[in-house]
Design a protein around this motif. Structure first.
Motif, PDB file in Angstrom:
ATOM      1  N   TYR A  24      -3.138  -0.219 -11.103  1.00  0.00           N
ATOM      2  CA  TYR A  24      -2.450   1.002 -10.301  1.00  0.00           C
ATOM      3  C   TYR A  24      -2.984   2.286 -10.426  1.00  0.00           C
ATOM      4  N   GLU A  25      -3.256   2.728 -11.533  1.00  0.00           N
ATOM      5  CA  GLU A  25      -3.687   4.190 -11.954  1.00  0.00           C
ATOM      6  C   GLU A  25      -5.132   4.180 -11.500  1.00  0.00           C
ATOM      7  N   TRP A  35      -3.433   5.897  -5.485  1.00  0.00           N
ATOM      8  CA  TRP A  35      -2.281   5.744  -6.412  1.00  0.00           C
ATOM      9  C   TRP A  35      -1.629   7.255  -6.335  1.00  0.00           C
ATOM     10  N   PRO A  68       3.859  -4.569 -12.782  1.00  0.00           N
ATOM     11  CA  PRO A  68       3.896  -2.730 -12.660  1.00  0.00           C
ATOM     12  C   PRO A  68       3.362  -2.073 -13.373  1.00  0.00           C
ATOM     13  N   ILE A  85       2.111   1.849  -3.388  1.00  0.00           N
ATOM     14  CA  ILE A  85       1.134   2.304  -4.241  1.00  0.00           C
ATOM     15  C   ILE A  85       0.714   3.782  -4.012  1.00  0.00           C
ATOM     16  N   ALA A  97       5.644  -2.179  -5.468  1.00  0.00           N
ATOM     17  CA  ALA A  97       4.306  -2.343  -5.049  1.00  0.00           C
ATOM     18  C   ALA A  97       4.145  -3.782  -5.586  1.00  0.00           C
ATOM     19  N   SER A  98       4.608  -4.007  -6.773  1.00  0.00           N
ATOM     20  CA  SER A  98       4.295  -5.353  -7.505  1.00  0.00           C
ATOM     21  C   SER A  98       5.117  -6.577  -6.744  1.00  0.00           C
ATOM     22  N   HIS A 136      -6.349   2.705  -8.434  1.00  0.00           N
ATOM     23  CA  HIS A 136      -6.294   2.696  -7.430  1.00  0.00           C
ATOM     24  C   HIS A 136      -6.389   4.115  -6.442  1.00  0.00           C
ATOM     25  N   ALA A 169       5.030   1.383  -8.511  1.00  0.00           N
ATOM     26  CA  ALA A 169       4.497   0.170  -8.901  1.00  0.00           C
ATOM     27  C   ALA A 169       5.342  -0.764  -9.053  1.00  0.00           C
ATOM     28  N   ASP A 192       0.988  -1.392   0.025  1.00  0.00           N
ATOM     29  CA  ASP A 192       0.206  -0.098  -0.172  1.00  0.00           C
ATOM     30  C   ASP A 192       0.726   1.190   0.055  1.00  0.00           C
ATOM     31  N   PHE A 214      -2.126  -6.592  -9.649  1.00  0.00           N
ATOM     32  CA  PHE A 214      -1.049  -5.734  -9.109  1.00  0.00           C
ATOM     33  C   PHE A 214       0.260  -6.427  -9.445  1.00  0.00           C
TER      34      PHE A 214
END
Ligand SMILES: C[S@@+](CC[C@H](N)C(=O)[O-])C[C@H]1O[C@@H](n2cnc3c(N)ncnc32)[C@H](O)[C@@H]1O
Length: 365
Positions: free
Chosen positions: A353-354, A359, A348, A314, A322-323, A356, A319, A311, A345
């Motif tokens: 992601y976008e 983000w 990347p 993100i 996060a991935s 979220h 990304a 989180d 997720f």
């Protein structure tokens, strides 16, 4: 009380070649099971056998991996041989001392277990009777002894009964051969619909390594763990127990952080400042290392830390980082409450992601 076979004879028409569980149930459990959504489901075994049972010096028998396993790999699935009430409320005969009453209750349980065990198919009964028994000197009959040595605590079959977390003991042919470690490399999950356990690797396991299981809460001190293990009749000699002072300090740190490392705290942090979050991320990464050092991936704090780190990345618009956490979260299949949809997720470059809601939120402040 009821004796029943699960899946029952009607279900067995569908799954006739599958093993069944003999059950000694409280009233209502059988009906609760029959009414569960999706019950009954077939027992789906992994395609490859990944373990063997061998003699282990000083421990009796144990399970060992026969190939390298990855975190989250399914090792085996198994329907218990026996699922039985741990104890039954019995009126106390007049003038019975505590000791006499205890023995009376054990004898009563033995007779009930005998009925259930005698209902088993011959190969299941043979496997059951071959299991270890460390309760040979405490008044337990042979069947009660086997159940007390090998039973996994099972709840969820007594709707409406408060505290139904371990009403039943489930004894398995293979899972009950797992030896204990305070840094276990496997955990099991029980699926009601298939009435079976699934055993998962909680971290990567080398070919030929012993598979171990937590017999009780392993997040506590070595002294408390030894106390909880006393009924199993052995003294644990795992690394966390032999180097107890250092391990206890790390486990206490993990437990203390557990109380505060929640996603809501991070959300509170966002309202504060980027700086707070930056420092917090370093602290969480350090906690994650502690959990791995102690071999406590089986605890839910492991998920909390991975999820929080995913989180945070993100929220920072990272990304790639996060991935990497999403990939690890995706492998936590052993806890139905924690499993989530992390697949979106894994890449990347994924549009997830976008989309979220958090983000890059930090950078817009
Ligand atoms: C559920 S059984 C495990 C399988 C058992 N070793 C067997 O031979 O079938 C539990 C018993 O295994 C032994 N055991 C389990 N974990 C152990 C450990 N870490 N060290 C020594 N003995 C252990 C103890 O005798 C315990 O009562």
């Amino acid at each position: 009380m009821t004796y029943t076979t699960v899946p029952n004879s009607f279900d067995c028409v569908k799954f006739s070649s599958e093993p069944v569980s003999e059950c000694f149930f409280f009233p209502g459990s059988k009906e609760a099971l029959m009414n569960m959504p999706n019950y009954p489901q077939p027992l789906i075994r992994p395609k490859i056998t990944s373990f063997r049972i061998v003699d282990v010096a000083g421990k009796g028998k144990g399970l060992f991996s026969t190939r390298a396993l990855k975190m989250g790999d399914l090792i085996l699935t198994e329907r218990p041989l026996l699922v039985c009430a741990r104890g039954v409320a019995l009126p106390r005969p007049l003038n019975f001392s505590d000791e006499q009453y205890f023995q009376y209750a054990l004898d009563h349980l033995e007779r009930n277990y005998e009925i259930a065990v005698n209902r088993m198919r011959p190969e299941a009964k043979e496997a059951f009777m071959a299991l270890a028994n460390c309760h040979t000197e405490d008044g337990s009959g042979p069947l009660v002894g086997i159940v007390r040595t090998n039973g996994l605590s099972l709840g969820g079959l007594r709707p409406g009964v408060e505290g139904d977390v371990g009403t039943y003991n489930a004894v398995c042919k293979d899972i009950s051969r797992l030896n204990h470690s305070c840094s276990p490399n496997t955990v099991s999950q029980f699926g009601m619909a298939s009435f079976s356990y699934s055993l998962y690797a909680v971290r990567d396991i080398a070919d030929g390594e012993e598979l171990t299981y937590p017999y009780m809460d392993v997040g506590v001190s070595a002294a408390k763990r030894q106390e909880d293990l006393a009924p199993y009749g052995f003294v644990c000699t795992c690394t966390a127990c032999t180097d107890a002072a250092a391990s206890d300090a790390r486990r206490a740190d993990i437990a203390a952080f557990n109380a505060s490392a929640s996603i809501s705290l991070i959300e509170a942090g966002i309202a504060g400042a980027d700086k707070f979050l930056g420092k917090y991320r370093v602290k969480i990464s350090a906690q994650l290392k502690l959990v791995e050092q102690e071999g406590l991936e089986s605890l839910s704090i492991y998920w909390v830390l991975l999820r929080t780190l995913m989180d945070v990345h993100i929220w920072r618009g990272e990304a790639k980082e996060a991935s990497a956490y999403a990939a690890r979260l995706d492998k936590i299949r052993w806890d139905a409450d924690l499993a989530g949809d992390y697949k979106q997720f894994l890449d990347p470059k994924s549009s997830a992601y976008e989309k979220h809601k958090m983000w890059r939120k930090l950078y817009r402040r």
